[in-house]
Design an enzyme around this catalytic site. Sequence first.
Site, PDB file in Angstrom:
ATOM      1  N   ASP A  12       0.820  -1.150   0.176  1.00 49.27           N
ATOM      2  CA  ASP A  12      -0.075  -0.071  -0.003  1.00 49.27           C
ATOM      3  C   ASP A  12       0.814   1.229  -0.136  1.00 49.27           C
ATOM      4  O   ASP A  12       1.983   0.940   0.397  1.00 49.27           O
ATOM      5  CB  ASP A  12      -0.949  -0.074   1.454  1.00 49.27           C
ATOM      6  CG  ASP A  12      -1.838   1.250   1.208  1.00 49.27           C
ATOM      7  OD1 ASP A  12      -2.344   1.623   0.441  1.00 49.27           O
ATOM      8  OD2 ASP A  12      -1.762   1.906   2.413  1.00 49.27           O
ATOM      9  N   SER A  13       0.328   2.496  -0.064  1.00 48.48           N
ATOM     10  CA  SER A  13       1.024   3.763  -0.045  1.00 48.48           C
ATOM     11  C   SER A  13       1.565   3.971   1.273  1.00 48.48           C
ATOM     12  O   SER A  13       2.338   4.735   1.408  1.00 48.48           O
ATOM     13  CB  SER A  13       0.174   4.868  -0.461  1.00 48.48           C
ATOM     14  OG  SER A  13      -0.888   4.850   0.449  1.00 48.48           O
ATOM     15  N   TYR A  44      -0.872   8.280  -2.509  1.00 51.59           N
ATOM     16  CA  TYR A  44      -1.094   7.919  -4.081  1.00 51.59           C
ATOM     17  C   TYR A  44      -1.998   8.688  -4.766  1.00 51.59           C
ATOM     18  O   TYR A  44      -2.096   8.975  -5.904  1.00 51.59           O
ATOM     19  CB  TYR A  44      -1.133   6.266  -4.219  1.00 51.59           C
ATOM     20  CG  TYR A  44       0.066   5.422  -4.138  1.00 51.59           C
ATOM     21  CD1 TYR A  44       1.378   5.785  -3.889  1.00 51.59           C
ATOM     22  CD2 TYR A  44       0.024   4.152  -4.151  1.00 51.59           C
ATOM     23  CE1 TYR A  44       2.480   5.122  -3.843  1.00 51.59           C
ATOM     24  CE2 TYR A  44       0.971   3.112  -4.186  1.00 51.59           C
ATOM     25  CZ  TYR A  44       2.197   3.750  -3.729  1.00 51.59           C
ATOM     26  OH  TYR A  44       3.246   2.992  -3.878  1.00 51.59           O
ATOM     27  N   GLY A  45      -3.308   8.826  -3.877  1.00 50.11           N
ATOM     28  CA  GLY A  45      -4.467   9.227  -4.605  1.00 50.11           C
ATOM     29  C   GLY A  45      -4.332  10.375  -5.295  1.00 50.11           C
ATOM     30  O   GLY A  45      -5.183  10.279  -6.398  1.00 50.11           O
ATOM     31  N   CYS A  75      -4.916  -1.838  -1.579  1.00 43.79           N
ATOM     32  CA  CYS A  75      -4.873  -0.448  -1.763  1.00 43.79           C
ATOM     33  C   CYS A  75      -5.797  -0.332  -3.025  1.00 43.79           C
ATOM     34  O   CYS A  75      -5.382  -0.888  -4.144  1.00 43.79           O
ATOM     35  CB  CYS A  75      -3.274   0.088  -2.036  1.00 43.79           C
ATOM     36  SG  CYS A  75      -3.294   1.598  -2.620  1.00 43.79           S
ATOM     37  N   ASN A  76      -6.562   0.432  -2.921  1.00 38.87           N
ATOM     38  CA  ASN A  76      -7.647   0.623  -3.994  1.00 38.87           C
ATOM     39  C   ASN A  76      -7.010   1.442  -5.142  1.00 38.87           C
ATOM     40  O   ASN A  76      -7.208   1.080  -6.578  1.00 38.87           O
ATOM     41  CB  ASN A  76      -8.945   1.320  -3.550  1.00 38.87           C
ATOM     42  CG  ASN A  76      -9.756   0.492  -2.620  1.00 38.87           C
ATOM     43  OD1 ASN A  76     -10.744   0.030  -3.233  1.00 38.87           O
ATOM     44  ND2 ASN A  76      -9.476   0.652  -1.306  1.00 38.87           N
ATOM     45  N   THR A  77      -6.129   2.261  -4.746  1.00 38.22           N
ATOM     46  CA  THR A  77      -5.738   3.160  -5.871  1.00 38.22           C
ATOM     47  C   THR A  77      -4.548   2.458  -6.613  1.00 38.22           C
ATOM     48  O   THR A  77      -4.427   2.424  -7.652  1.00 38.22           O
ATOM     49  CB  THR A  77      -4.737   4.530  -5.009  1.00 38.22           C
ATOM     50  OG1 THR A  77      -5.725   4.985  -4.188  1.00 38.22           O
ATOM     51  CG2 THR A  77      -4.406   5.543  -6.154  1.00 38.22           C
ATOM     52  N   GLU A 154      -2.120   9.055   8.093  1.00 34.75           N
ATOM     53  CA  GLU A 154      -0.835   8.654   8.065  1.00 34.75           C
ATOM     54  C   GLU A 154      -0.176   9.285   9.379  1.00 34.75           C
ATOM     55  O   GLU A 154       1.064   9.034   9.796  1.00 34.75           O
ATOM     56  CB  GLU A 154      -0.032   9.336   6.767  1.00 34.75           C
ATOM     57  CG  GLU A 154      -0.346   8.344   5.561  1.00 34.75           C
ATOM     58  CD  GLU A 154       0.240   6.844   5.806  1.00 34.75           C
ATOM     59  OE1 GLU A 154       1.605   6.831   6.068  1.00 34.75           O
ATOM     60  OE2 GLU A 154      -0.262   5.794   5.371  1.00 34.75           O
ATOM     61  N   CYS A 186     -11.202   3.227   0.286  1.00 40.80           N
ATOM     62  CA  CYS A 186      -9.769   3.480   0.451  1.00 40.80           C
ATOM     63  C   CYS A 186      -9.451   2.745   1.729  1.00 40.80           C
ATOM     64  O   CYS A 186     -10.072   2.631   2.846  1.00 40.80           O
ATOM     65  CB  CYS A 186      -9.542   4.938   0.671  1.00 40.80           C
ATOM     66  SG  CYS A 186      -7.794   5.233   1.195  1.00 40.80           S
ATOM     67  N   THR A 187      -8.075   1.848   1.867  1.00 35.67           N
ATOM     68  CA  THR A 187      -7.919   1.053   2.821  1.00 35.67           C
ATOM     69  C   THR A 187      -7.553   1.744   4.221  1.00 35.67           C
ATOM     70  O   THR A 187      -7.407   1.372   5.290  1.00 35.67           O
ATOM     71  CB  THR A 187      -6.865   0.091   2.575  1.00 35.67           C
ATOM     72  OG1 THR A 187      -5.699   0.893   1.967  1.00 35.67           O
ATOM     73  CG2 THR A 187      -7.405  -1.040   1.448  1.00 35.67           C
ATOM     74  N   HIS A 188      -7.130   3.341   3.741  1.00 36.60           N
ATOM     75  CA  HIS A 188      -6.955   4.035   5.117  1.00 36.60           C
ATOM     76  C   HIS A 188      -8.137   4.424   5.918  1.00 36.60           C
ATOM     77  O   HIS A 188      -8.037   4.537   7.191  1.00 36.60           O
ATOM     78  CB  HIS A 188      -6.122   5.342   4.594  1.00 36.60           C
ATOM     79  CG  HIS A 188      -4.770   5.359   4.220  1.00 36.60           C
ATOM     80  ND1 HIS A 188      -4.259   4.596   3.098  1.00 36.60           N
ATOM     81  CD2 HIS A 188      -3.785   5.668   4.923  1.00 36.60           C
ATOM     82  CE1 HIS A 188      -2.836   4.628   3.088  1.00 36.60           C
ATOM     83  NE2 HIS A 188      -2.658   5.453   4.217  1.00 36.60           N
TER      84      HIS A 188
HETATM   85  N1  DGL Z   1      -4.894   3.144   0.925  1.00 38.49           N
HETATM   86  C1  DGL Z   1      -4.839   3.665  -0.448  1.00 38.49           C
HETATM   87  C2  DGL Z   1      -6.278   3.128  -1.091  1.00 38.49           C
HETATM   88  O1  DGL Z   1      -6.852   2.305  -0.664  1.00 38.49           O
HETATM   89  C3  DGL Z   1      -4.352   4.852  -1.049  1.00 38.49           C
HETATM   90  C4  DGL Z   1      -4.426   5.925  -0.402  1.00 38.49           C
HETATM   91  C5  DGL Z   1      -3.441   6.966  -0.788  1.00 38.49           C
HETATM   92  O2  DGL Z   1      -2.273   7.061  -0.776  1.00 38.49           O
HETATM   93  O3  DGL Z   1      -3.912   8.048  -1.333  1.00 38.49           O
HETATM   94  O4  DGL Z   1      -6.790   3.830  -1.993  1.00 38.49           O
END
Ligand code: DGL
Length: 281
Positions: A12-13, A44-45, A75-77, A154, A186-188
Site C-alpha cells: 500500500d502507499s 498515491y491518491g 490499496c484501491n488506488t 498517516e 480506500c483502505t486507510h
Molecule cells: N490506501 C490507499 C487506497 O486504498 C491509498 C491512499 C493514498 O495513498 O492516497 O486507495
Amino acid sequence: MIPSSRPIGAFDSGVGGLSVLRALRAQLPAEDIVYFADQAHVPYGPRGLDEVRGFSEAIARYLIAQGAKLIVIPCNTASAAALKPLRQQYPELPIVGMEPAVKPAAEHTESGVVGVLATPTTFEGELYASVVERFAQGVTVLQDACPGLVEEIEAGRANGPQARHILEAALQPMLAQGMDTVVLGCTHYPFAFDTIRDIVGPGVRLVDPAPAVARRVESLLAEGGLAAAPGASGRTRYLTSGDAAAMQRRIHELLGKDAVVEGVGWLNGEVHPQMNTDKHR
Ligand code: DGL
C-alpha cells in the site's frame, strides 16, 4: 511450482493496507506476510494512474524477488493503476486486488443512494467505472475523494478534528440526499471508522471489503496448493520506504502490535534494501 512456505506479499502507499492485513492475519494465521508501505510516495491518491502504476510494478518486482507466492494489493488506488498490467506480466502468480465495494452496497441499499469514499486516482480508473456500470444500475452513487484524509491518518490523527472536518464535508451532503450505505473505498479509511460512524449515525451501513479480500486470498492459496502448513505460526515482516520509526509507532497505534520495521529505499525507479541500520530503530 511455487513452494507454500514462501510469504504473501502485500503493499500500500502507507498504513492503509494494515486494515486489510488485520483481516489477513485473522483469516490466515499460518501464513508469513511481507507488508510494504511506500511512505516515500504517500499519498498515491492525487498522483494519477501512470505514476502509481510505476511504483506498484516496482514494488511487485521487489516482493516477487523476496519470494512472494501471492501478491495482494490492499490499496484501491494501486489496484486501479496496476492490477491489470501486473496480471498480464505475471500470469502464473495469483494477484488479488481491491475495488470499491459498490456491488454489496448496491445489493443492500434500501434508499437506493450509496456514498463512495475513495481517492481521485481510484475514481479515475477503469476498475471503478466498470463496477459502477456492472453493479449499480438504478442506484444513485455519490462520490467524495476526502482530500487530506489519508495524510491525517498517516500522521496518526485518524479520528482527530481535521479528519472529522473532512469527513463531515464529504458525508453530510450525502446524508442529505438519503444515502444509507457508505463504501470505504480506500483502505486507510477504516481507521477513521469511529468518526465516520459518529457522523452518519447507527442506521447507515459501512462497507469495508477487507474480510472479503482475506477470504479471496485464502481460496486462491487453497486452489493453487499454496497454503502454509496448518498450525504454523505466521510472521509479518514490515518494510517502509519512509520513516521506519514513525511506521513502527503507527503499527502500534493502529494494530496494537510492537513490530520491527525495516527501511528500504528507492533508486532509479527500483526498490532497494537500505544499508543504513540507524533507520531501523
Ligand atoms: N490506501 C490507499 C487506497 O486504498 C491509498 C491512499 C493514498 O495513498 O492516497 O486507495
